[in-house]
Scaffold this motif. Sequence first.
Motif, PDB file in Angstrom:
ATOM      1  N   ARG A  52       0.874  -1.083   0.057  1.00 54.78           N
ATOM      2  CA  ARG A  52       0.055   0.022   0.024  1.00 54.78           C
ATOM      3  C   ARG A  52       0.836   1.119   0.135  1.00 54.78           C
ATOM      4  N   TYR A  53       0.469   2.208  -0.432  1.00 52.24           N
ATOM      5  CA  TYR A  53       1.034   3.741  -0.420  1.00 52.24           C
ATOM      6  C   TYR A  53       1.920   3.918   0.779  1.00 52.24           C
ATOM      7  N   ARG A  54       1.203   3.849   1.867  1.00 48.18           N
ATOM      8  CA  ARG A  54       1.732   4.132   2.928  1.00 48.18           C
ATOM      9  C   ARG A  54       2.863   3.538   3.639  1.00 48.18           C
ATOM     10  N   GLU A  55       2.833   1.968   3.232  1.00 50.03           N
ATOM     11  CA  GLU A  55       3.789   0.987   3.585  1.00 50.03           C
ATOM     12  C   GLU A  55       5.227   1.521   2.700  1.00 50.03           C
ATOM     13  N   ILE A  56       5.103   1.761   1.377  1.00 52.33           N
ATOM     14  CA  ILE A  56       6.108   2.327   0.665  1.00 52.33           C
ATOM     15  C   ILE A  56       6.767   3.409   1.295  1.00 52.33           C
ATOM     16  N   GLU A  57       5.851   4.603   1.514  1.00 54.46           N
ATOM     17  CA  GLU A  57       6.313   5.662   1.915  1.00 54.46           C
ATOM     18  C   GLU A  57       7.153   5.615   3.275  1.00 54.46           C
ATOM     19  N   LYS A  58       6.561   4.739   4.239  1.00 56.19           N
ATOM     20  CA  LYS A  58       7.395   4.536   5.454  1.00 56.19           C
ATOM     21  C   LYS A  58       8.738   3.826   5.210  1.00 56.19           C
ATOM     22  N   ALA A  59       8.894   2.854   4.332  1.00 57.57           N
ATOM     23  CA  ALA A  59      10.007   2.244   3.916  1.00 57.57           C
ATOM     24  C   ALA A  59      10.984   3.044   3.366  1.00 57.57           C
ATOM     25  N   LEU A  60      10.664   4.220   2.707  1.00 58.50           N
ATOM     26  CA  LEU A  60      11.432   5.263   1.701  1.00 58.50           C
ATOM     27  C   LEU A  60      11.808   6.594   2.831  1.00 58.50           C
ATOM     28  N   VAL A  61      12.382   6.445   3.811  1.00 56.56           N
ATOM     29  CA  VAL A  61      12.910   7.350   4.496  1.00 56.56           C
ATOM     30  C   VAL A  61      13.367   8.676   3.762  1.00 56.56           C
ATOM     31  N   GLY A  62      12.639   9.700   4.138  1.00 57.12           N
ATOM     32  CA  GLY A  62      13.148  10.930   3.518  1.00 57.12           C
ATOM     33  C   GLY A  62      12.331  11.341   2.241  1.00 57.12           C
ATOM     34  N   SER A  64       9.173  12.703   0.178  1.00 56.90           N
ATOM     35  CA  SER A  64       8.139  13.710   0.529  1.00 56.90           C
ATOM     36  C   SER A  64       6.988  12.836  -0.238  1.00 56.90           C
ATOM     37  N   GLN A  65       5.581  13.413   0.196  1.00 53.65           N
ATOM     38  CA  GLN A  65       4.639  12.640  -0.254  1.00 53.65           C
ATOM     39  C   GLN A  65       4.516  13.084  -1.841  1.00 53.65           C
ATOM     40  N   ARG A  66       4.770  14.235  -2.252  1.00 51.35           N
ATOM     41  CA  ARG A  66       4.772  14.718  -3.562  1.00 51.35           C
ATOM     42  C   ARG A  66       5.624  13.799  -4.431  1.00 51.35           C
ATOM     43  N   MET A  67       6.915  13.792  -3.988  1.00 51.23           N
ATOM     44  CA  MET A  67       7.989  12.766  -4.556  1.00 51.23           C
ATOM     45  C   MET A  67       7.483  11.282  -4.911  1.00 51.23           C
ATOM     46  N   MET A  68       6.953  10.858  -3.718  1.00 51.66           N
ATOM     47  CA  MET A  68       6.487   9.484  -3.567  1.00 51.66           C
ATOM     48  C   MET A  68       5.346   9.288  -4.756  1.00 51.66           C
ATOM     49  N   THR A  69       4.319  10.149  -5.008  1.00 45.07           N
ATOM     50  CA  THR A  69       3.488  10.056  -5.835  1.00 45.07           C
ATOM     51  C   THR A  69       3.889  10.256  -7.273  1.00 45.07           C
ATOM     52  N   LEU A  70       4.776  11.289  -7.464  1.00 42.79           N
ATOM     53  CA  LEU A  70       5.500  11.278  -8.598  1.00 42.79           C
ATOM     54  C   LEU A  70       6.151   9.958  -9.183  1.00 42.79           C
ATOM     55  N   THR A  71       6.966   9.668  -8.274  1.00 43.91           N
ATOM     56  CA  THR A  71       7.596   8.414  -8.497  1.00 43.91           C
ATOM     57  C   THR A  71       6.935   7.009  -8.977  1.00 43.91           C
ATOM     58  N   LEU A  72       5.992   6.966  -8.083  1.00 44.09           N
ATOM     59  CA  LEU A  72       4.807   5.843  -8.563  1.00 44.09           C
ATOM     60  C   LEU A  72       4.240   6.252  -9.902  1.00 44.09           C
ATOM     61  N   ARG A  73       3.814   7.505 -10.192  1.00 44.24           N
ATOM     62  CA  ARG A  73       3.087   7.528 -11.415  1.00 44.24           C
ATOM     63  C   ARG A  73       3.978   7.532 -12.672  1.00 44.24           C
ATOM     64  N   ARG A  74       5.394   7.785 -12.389  1.00 41.64           N
ATOM     65  CA  ARG A  74       6.241   7.635 -13.659  1.00 41.64           C
ATOM     66  C   ARG A  74       6.491   6.168 -13.864  1.00 41.64           C
ATOM     67  N   LEU A  75       6.551   5.449 -12.776  1.00 46.24           N
ATOM     68  CA  LEU A  75       6.814   3.948 -12.807  1.00 46.24           C
ATOM     69  C   LEU A  75       5.546   3.283 -13.361  1.00 46.24           C
ATOM     70  N   GLU A  76       4.463   3.783 -12.989  1.00 47.78           N
ATOM     71  CA  GLU A  76       3.221   3.336 -13.598  1.00 47.78           C
ATOM     72  C   GLU A  76       3.143   3.575 -15.156  1.00 47.78           C
ATOM     73  N   ARG A  77       3.291   4.998 -15.321  1.00 56.28           N
ATOM     74  CA  ARG A  77       3.319   5.185 -16.892  1.00 56.28           C
ATOM     75  C   ARG A  77       4.234   4.360 -17.674  1.00 56.28           C
ATOM     76  N   ASP A  78       5.595   4.082 -17.150  1.00 56.92           N
ATOM     77  CA  ASP A  78       6.457   3.286 -17.931  1.00 56.92           C
ATOM     78  C   ASP A  78       6.254   1.832 -17.922  1.00 56.92           C
ATOM     79  N   GLY A  79       5.072   1.301 -17.263  1.00 56.22           N
ATOM     80  CA  GLY A  79       4.786   0.015 -17.385  1.00 56.22           C
ATOM     81  C   GLY A  79       5.475  -0.851 -16.255  1.00 56.22           C
ATOM     82  N   TYR A  80       6.256  -0.408 -15.476  1.00 60.09           N
ATOM     83  CA  TYR A  80       6.939  -1.156 -14.308  1.00 60.09           C
ATOM     84  C   TYR A  80       6.141  -1.266 -13.272  1.00 60.09           C
TER      85      TYR A  80
END
Length: 136
Positions: A52-62, A64-80
């Motif tokens: 889940r989103y919060r599990e990933i966010e907690k694991a990636l110390v440091g 931000s919520q914005r960067m987490m969202t952007l990273t996941l969207r980019r990885l989703e967009r590229d099909g990863y």
Amino acid sequence: MSATHIDVRTASAIAPCGAEEHEDCGLRLLLERLGERWTVMTLAELSNGPKRYREIEKALVGISQRMMTLTLRRLERDGYVLRHIDPTIPPSVTYELSALGRSFSSQVALLVTWSKEHKAELELARSTFDKKHRQP
């Protein structure tokens, strides 16, 4: 040998990707994503299974919520990464690696292993260079 593995003996014979006389092999697409700060850590976190989103966010110390969202969207967009929304109240969103993401993640794991094995050599080379080129 599969098409996803490069024989290091012939790696120097690989034509440059994207040059006018060569077909674009997609290397720029890969490096664009790989060069982002949180990509590798997000892939590593998801390599253990859906999260889940919060599990990933907690694991990636440091991160931000914005960067987490952007990273996941980019990885989703590229099909990863695949994003699943469960119709609960509130909606539950889960992320997992796609087949492409698992394949990419396994290649990234090889880079991580290589970097661990050669970390001391890299640090020594940098230190030697810095001492040699130190400004007076």
